[in-house]
Design a protein around this motif. Structure first.
Motif, PDB file in Angstrom:
ATOM      1  N   GLY A  70      48.222  24.157  22.616  1.00  0.00           N
ATOM      2  CA  GLY A  70      47.217  24.837  23.430  1.00  0.00           C
ATOM      3  C   GLY A  70      46.954  26.254  22.977  1.00  0.00           C
ATOM      4  O   GLY A  70      46.106  26.935  23.527  1.00  0.00           O
ATOM      5  N   GLY A  72      46.442  26.944  19.556  1.00  0.00           N
ATOM      6  CA  GLY A  72      45.767  26.926  18.271  1.00  0.00           C
ATOM      7  C   GLY A  72      46.707  27.023  17.102  1.00  0.00           C
ATOM      8  O   GLY A  72      46.456  27.733  16.143  1.00  0.00           O
ATOM      9  N   HIS A  96      48.941  16.182  26.214  1.00  0.00           N
ATOM     10  CA  HIS A  96      47.693  16.912  26.004  1.00  0.00           C
ATOM     11  C   HIS A  96      46.543  16.231  26.754  1.00  0.00           C
ATOM     12  O   HIS A  96      45.768  16.901  27.450  1.00  0.00           O
ATOM     13  N   ALA A 100      45.552  19.055  29.313  1.00  0.00           N
ATOM     14  CA  ALA A 100      44.684  20.060  28.685  1.00  0.00           C
ATOM     15  C   ALA A 100      43.315  20.113  29.347  1.00  0.00           C
ATOM     16  O   ALA A 100      42.807  19.103  29.845  1.00  0.00           O
ATOM     17  N   ASP A 102      40.513  20.530  27.782  1.00  0.00           N
ATOM     18  CA  ASP A 102      39.730  19.620  26.940  1.00  0.00           C
ATOM     19  C   ASP A 102      40.718  18.638  26.319  1.00  0.00           C
ATOM     20  O   ASP A 102      41.419  18.983  25.370  1.00  0.00           O
ATOM     21  N   HIS A 104      40.525  16.147  24.352  1.00  0.00           N
ATOM     22  CA  HIS A 104      40.114  15.435  23.145  1.00  0.00           C
ATOM     23  C   HIS A 104      41.194  15.554  22.067  1.00  0.00           C
ATOM     24  O   HIS A 104      41.441  16.632  21.536  1.00  0.00           O
ATOM     25  N   THR A 139      40.580  18.931  20.058  1.00  0.00           N
ATOM     26  CA  THR A 139      41.399  20.110  20.340  1.00  0.00           C
ATOM     27  C   THR A 139      42.828  19.916  19.846  1.00  0.00           C
ATOM     28  O   THR A 139      43.547  20.892  19.653  1.00  0.00           O
ATOM     29  N   ARG A 168      39.022  23.758  11.092  1.00  0.00           N
ATOM     30  CA  ARG A 168      39.447  23.675  12.494  1.00  0.00           C
ATOM     31  C   ARG A 168      39.722  25.056  13.070  1.00  0.00           C
ATOM     32  O   ARG A 168      39.580  25.272  14.262  1.00  0.00           O
ATOM     33  N   ALA A 173      37.193  27.973  19.912  1.00  0.00           N
ATOM     34  CA  ALA A 173      38.451  27.925  20.659  1.00  0.00           C
ATOM     35  C   ALA A 173      39.609  27.441  19.775  1.00  0.00           C
ATOM     36  O   ALA A 173      39.395  26.701  18.820  1.00  0.00           O
ATOM     37  N   LYS A 175      42.462  25.380  18.196  1.00  0.00           N
ATOM     38  CA  LYS A 175      42.715  23.947  18.056  1.00  0.00           C
ATOM     39  C   LYS A 175      44.070  23.769  17.411  1.00  0.00           C
ATOM     40  O   LYS A 175      44.420  24.493  16.487  1.00  0.00           O
ATOM     41  N   ASP A 176      44.807  22.808  17.907  1.00  0.00           N
ATOM     42  CA  ASP A 176      46.137  22.540  17.377  1.00  0.00           C
ATOM     43  C   ASP A 176      46.084  21.400  16.371  1.00  0.00           C
ATOM     44  O   ASP A 176      45.334  20.437  16.552  1.00  0.00           O
TER      45      ASP A 176
END
Length: 185
Positions: A70, A72, A96, A100, A102, A104, A139, A168, A173, A175-176
């Motif tokens: 969460g 990144g 997640h 989360a 988002d 996705h 994400t 990415r 935002a 992203k992991d």
């Protein structure tokens, strides 16, 4: 006052129904995110303690990784075959998708990434840009078996992985990304 109270009670019931409907829609959205994440069937069962035979160390490392998601980050999960690296990443995806904002998430094998891109050269999987966008959008992205490359020159697959990771982190935002390899750290 009785009429007013009855009207308030009806409106509260309507508001509660709306809240219940919204909660059901949100639960459905999260379930669909999990179903579309690409988690292998064998890894879909929820294992709150890592399942039978897992160690406390595995459970602790899984919890630590979940705690980092969460923000990144780029994470490497390394180890020999059969120690639970894929299951660990799948547990992270499940949490997640459940928690989360988002949800996705996407799990896939590195070779599937390479084959999808090569498929665009034959017109089989759209354009390279479209394939890359599907990898940049989630994400949380998990790429397993990043060490699985065809023998010989690894310049192209290495470049593709670097490009995906860079893209990415260049857009919006955090992203992991989790990379999994059968390598010993």
């Amino acid at each position: 006052t009785s009429a007013r109270l009855a009207k308030l009670e009806r409106s509260k019931t309507s508001a509660e129904k709306i809240a219940e409907l919204a909660a059901a829609r949100e639960a459905q959205r999260r379930l669909e995110a999990l179903e579309h994440s690409g988690i292998p069937r064998r890894n879909r069962l929820f294992l709150p303690d890592g399942g039978a035979g897992t160690s406390a160390a595995w459970s602790r490392k899984t919890a630590e990784l979940i705690g980092e998601i969460g923000r990144g980050g780029l994470f490497a999960v390394l180890g020999p075959c059969g120690v639970g690296k894929t299951q660990m990443a799948c547990e992270v995806i499940k949490v997640h998708c459940r928690d989360a904002e988002d949800p996705h998430a996407r799990y896939l094998l590195a070779m599937d990434v390479f084959l999808a891109i090569k498929g665009t050269w034959r017109g089989e999987s759209g354009t390279e840009s479209a394939v890359l966008e599907r990898l940049i959008a989630p994400t949380l992205l998990v790429i397993d078996e990043v060490d699985d490359r065809a023998t010989g020159d690894t310049t192209w697959p290495d470049g593709i992985l670097r490009h995906i990771i860079n893209r990415r982190y260049q857009h919006g935002a955090p992203k992991d990304t989790i990379l999994i390899a059968n390598l010993t750290p």
